[in-house]
Motif scaffolding. Structure first.
Motif, PDB file in Angstrom:
ATOM      1  N   ALA A  42     -19.300 -22.047  19.366  1.00 41.79           N
ATOM      2  CA  ALA A  42     -20.005 -22.944  18.426  1.00 41.79           C
ATOM      3  C   ALA A  42     -20.509 -22.487  16.920  1.00 41.79           C
ATOM      4  CB  ALA A  42     -22.167 -23.394  18.969  1.00 41.79           C
ATOM      5  N   HIS A  43     -19.555 -21.244  16.845  1.00 38.39           N
ATOM      6  CA  HIS A  43     -18.985 -21.083  15.586  1.00 38.39           C
ATOM      7  C   HIS A  43     -17.731 -20.644  14.655  1.00 38.39           C
ATOM      8  CE1 HIS A  43     -19.819 -20.478  11.352  1.00 38.39           C
ATOM      9  NE2 HIS A  43     -19.582 -18.835  11.384  1.00 38.39           N
ATOM     10  N   ILE A  44     -17.143 -20.743  14.582  1.00 42.68           N
ATOM     11  CA  ILE A  44     -15.156 -20.475  14.327  1.00 42.68           C
ATOM     12  C   ILE A  44     -15.554 -21.134  12.534  1.00 42.68           C
ATOM     13  CG2 ILE A  44     -13.527 -21.600  15.134  1.00 42.68           C
ATOM     14  CD1 ILE A  44     -14.214 -19.785  17.208  1.00 42.68           C
ATOM     15  N   HIS A  45     -14.019 -20.645  12.152  1.00 42.50           N
ATOM     16  CA  HIS A  45     -13.614 -21.315  11.543  1.00 42.50           C
ATOM     17  C   HIS A  45     -11.722 -21.121  11.407  1.00 42.50           C
ATOM     18  CE1 HIS A  45     -17.325 -20.418   8.699  1.00 42.50           C
ATOM     19  NE2 HIS A  45     -17.154 -19.465   9.074  1.00 42.50           N
ATOM     20  N   LEU A  46     -11.181 -22.064  11.889  1.00 44.42           N
ATOM     21  CA  LEU A  46     -10.314 -22.480  12.219  1.00 44.42           C
ATOM     22  C   LEU A  46      -9.198 -22.205  10.610  1.00 44.42           C
ATOM     23  CD1 LEU A  46      -9.639 -25.950  14.495  1.00 44.42           C
ATOM     24  CD2 LEU A  46      -9.425 -23.338  15.049  1.00 44.42           C
ATOM     25  N   THR A  54     -24.526 -24.633   9.256  1.00 39.75           N
ATOM     26  CA  THR A  54     -24.426 -23.659   8.669  1.00 39.75           C
ATOM     27  C   THR A  54     -24.192 -22.270   8.755  1.00 39.75           C
ATOM     28  OG1 THR A  54     -25.198 -23.262   5.993  1.00 39.75           O
ATOM     29  CG2 THR A  54     -26.930 -23.887   7.754  1.00 39.75           C
ATOM     30  N   HIS A  55     -24.686 -21.263   8.081  1.00 44.04           N
ATOM     31  CA  HIS A  55     -24.718 -19.945   8.161  1.00 44.04           C
ATOM     32  C   HIS A  55     -25.830 -19.490   7.785  1.00 44.04           C
ATOM     33  CE1 HIS A  55     -20.780 -19.568   7.428  1.00 44.04           C
ATOM     34  NE2 HIS A  55     -20.096 -19.081   8.700  1.00 44.04           N
ATOM     35  N   ALA A  56     -26.801 -18.268   8.145  1.00 46.03           N
ATOM     36  CA  ALA A  56     -28.138 -18.048   8.255  1.00 46.03           C
ATOM     37  C   ALA A  56     -28.314 -16.618   8.645  1.00 46.03           C
ATOM     38  CB  ALA A  56     -29.141 -19.299   8.826  1.00 46.03           C
ATOM     39  N   ALA A  68     -25.290 -20.237  12.488  1.00 45.76           N
ATOM     40  CA  ALA A  68     -25.103 -18.907  13.223  1.00 45.76           C
ATOM     41  C   ALA A  68     -25.491 -17.834  12.129  1.00 45.76           C
ATOM     42  CB  ALA A  68     -23.174 -19.275  11.982  1.00 45.76           C
ATOM     43  N   HIS A  69     -25.788 -16.691  13.366  1.00 48.56           N
ATOM     44  CA  HIS A  69     -26.049 -15.237  12.645  1.00 48.56           C
ATOM     45  C   HIS A  69     -27.550 -16.106  13.589  1.00 48.56           C
ATOM     46  CE1 HIS A  69     -22.184 -14.749  11.986  1.00 48.56           C
ATOM     47  NE2 HIS A  69     -21.892 -15.622  11.268  1.00 48.56           N
ATOM     48  N   CYS A  70     -28.219 -15.111  12.422  1.00 46.07           N
ATOM     49  CA  CYS A  70     -29.614 -15.634  12.678  1.00 46.07           C
ATOM     50  C   CYS A  70     -30.261 -13.544  12.503  1.00 46.07           C
ATOM     51  CB  CYS A  70     -29.895 -15.816  13.698  1.00 46.07           C
ATOM     52  SG  CYS A  70     -30.277 -17.952  13.146  1.00 46.07           S
ATOM     53  N   ALA A 116     -17.162 -17.538  18.288  1.00 44.81           N
ATOM     54  CA  ALA A 116     -16.343 -15.605  17.578  1.00 44.81           C
ATOM     55  C   ALA A 116     -15.839 -15.607  15.634  1.00 44.81           C
ATOM     56  CB  ALA A 116     -15.142 -15.511  17.735  1.00 44.81           C
ATOM     57  N   ASP A 117     -16.643 -16.481  15.666  1.00 47.52           N
ATOM     58  CA  ASP A 117     -16.742 -16.862  13.821  1.00 47.52           C
ATOM     59  C   ASP A 117     -15.357 -16.507  13.501  1.00 47.52           C
ATOM     60  OD1 ASP A 117     -17.303 -16.541  11.292  1.00 47.52           O
ATOM     61  OD2 ASP A 117     -18.282 -15.081  10.963  1.00 47.52           O
ATOM     62  N   GLY A 118     -15.123 -16.167  12.285  1.00 45.25           N
ATOM     63  CA  GLY A 118     -13.505 -16.549  11.758  1.00 45.25           C
ATOM     64  C   GLY A 118     -12.681 -15.714  12.594  1.00 45.25           C
TER      65      GLY A 118
HETATM   66 ZN   LIG Z   1     -18.513 -17.649   9.581  1.00 46.21          ZN
END
Ligand SMILES: [Zn+2]
Length: 437
Positions: free
Chosen positions: A58-62, A213-215, A250-252, A301-303
């Motif tokens: 639920a958090h990827i930057h293709l 979004t990121h937070a 994402a993150h927290c 996995a994020d980017g």
């Molecule tokens: Zn990210």
């Protein structure tokens, strides 16, 4: 991953992209001829394999897949300013397309069937075109940046950014038979003005779309938000309507008891990215504390440049392991982690009634894993433990998304893997030349 978490020796019947029956296996599996879609039923022999619901990240930057290995060993602020911003600003339609294809190929081959994806500011249509072709389930969105003090190559006037996001939503939300969906994706609070964030909340509500979004990724970010808005970040996001079931943050990592309480009360989705948090030195998100408070948690996995893999199995294993030095070996057990990687992800995409478990009525997003390798033996050990702690992306044999076989016998069927490799490398060379890297 049904309500009782049953593990069955069973056949799964799929019709028109949906699971219709899960029935206990009566005879020996017949050997079919899988591979073609026609009037005749196709049988995919999974004898001896473990069939699980496709992993959801639920958090990827293709759009960052081409930047893999180009931004190692930097703190988040330098990582962004020196590498990621300039590379994203240099993206062309073709480079966004091949970046998405490369990432999607890696994800599918590794057993991830659905993602929540933040693209860059421009060329988001090209990412959707790649996703349409390659067969991954995706909720994706153009990244929104409109605040002063952001790179001029990416910052847009508020109205223009919102108009393009709304147009993309109209084109792609529900496309490919519902497999593709749109999300509104403000980069993070320091990138966005208050009016933009409030407008995003309204647009998403009207479209029935997710906000991504990121937070609270670093203390520097918290400080920036506090100075600009006078609020703690999670409270500020609440005040502009970015909270609740529709929101995925994402993150927290840097959340105190008050912020955790807010996230839990609102039902906001938290997306935990353990590899990324470790590689960028951001910290360890208090996931067990969030779960205890009732927060909804998914994994991602994020980017590629902050990981550097897009491997759902790696994220599961790390999510479990990184809590243990802090809270003891009983923290975040394997079964809980598997829930986050399937049902948790489904909820973050707003698709909990559609994916995340193998049950009649759900979409057929399925992964068959071969645990016969030495690293996952002996076979009498707990199956969930073998999946979370021992299995690797390379153990994935077959992948089905929306009823379509996209990976068979470890081979990508929905796209030409060699063509992706060649084109992705050519696109990366052009981007590096453009930014002098
Ligand atoms: Zn990210």
């Amino acid at each position: 991953m049904d309500g009782e978490r049953r593990i069955l020796d069973a056949d799964v019947v799929v019709e028109q992209g949906r699971i219709t029956t899960v029935r206990r296996r009566t005879g020996k599996g017949r050997r079919g001829k899988p591979g073609t879609r026609g009037a005749k039923p196709v049988e995919l022999d999974c004898t001896g394999l473990v069939l699980l619901p496709g992993l959801v990240q639920a958090h990827i930057h293709l759009c960052q897949t081409l930047f893999r290995g180009l931004a190692d060993d930097l703190a988040l602020e330098d990582w962004l300013a020196k590498r990621i911003w300039p590379l994203e600003a240099a993206h062309t339609e073709a480079s966004v397309y091949w970046s998405a294809m490369l990432g999607a190929a890696e994800l599918l081959l590794g057993g991830t069937t659905a993602i929540l994806d933040m693209e860059t500011v421009r060329h988001t249509d090209a990412a959707f075109q790649a996703l349409e072709a390659v067969g991954l389930r995706a909720t994706a969105g153009k990244c929104l940046i409109d605040a002063e003090a952001n790179p001029p190559g990416l910052r847009e006037p508020t109205d223009r950014a919102l108009r393009e996001a709304a147009d993309l939503c109209a084109r792609w939300h529900g496309a490919a038979g519902g497999r593709l969906r749109y999300c509104f994706a403000p980069r993070f609070v320091p990138s966005c003005t208050g009016p933009l964030l409030r407008a995003v909340s309204d647009l998403a509500e009207r479209a029935g779309a997710v906000i991504h979004t990121h937070a609270a990724e670093t203390p520097v970010e918290l400080e920036l938000v506090k100075r600009a808005t006078g609020h703690d970040e999670i409270a500020y996001l609440d005040s502009v309507g970015i909270a609740g079931r529709r929101a995925a943050l994402a993150h927290c990592v840097w959340v105190d008891r008050d912020a955790i309480g807010r996230l839990a009360r609102a039902g906001t989705n938290v997306v935990h990215c353990p590899s990324s948090n470790l590689k960028l030195g951001s910290g360890i998100a208090p996931i067990p504390e969030m779960l205890a408070a009732g927060c909804h948690v998914a994994l991602g996995a994020d980017g590629a440049p902050c990981n550097n893999r897009l491997d759902g199995f790696e994220e599961m294993r790390l999510a479990a392991l990184i809590q243990k030095p802090r809270l003891g070996p009983e923290a975040l057990p394997a079964a809980r982690v598997l829930e986050l990687a399937t049902l948790g992800g489904a909820r973050a995409l707003g698709l909990e009634s559609e994916i995340g478990s193998i049950e009649p009525g759900k979409r057929a997003d399925l992964v068959a894993v071969d645990l016969s390798g030495p690293h996952a033996q002996p076979d009498g050990a707990d199956l969930v433990s073998r999946l979370v702690y021992s299995a690797r992306a390379a153990d994935v044999r077959h992948v089905v998304v929306d009823g379509r076989i996209v990976v068979q016998d470890g081979r990508l069927k929905s796209a030409d893997r060699e063509e992706i490799r060649v084109e992705a490398n050519a696109a990366t060379r052009r981007l590096r030349r453009a930014v002098g890297l």
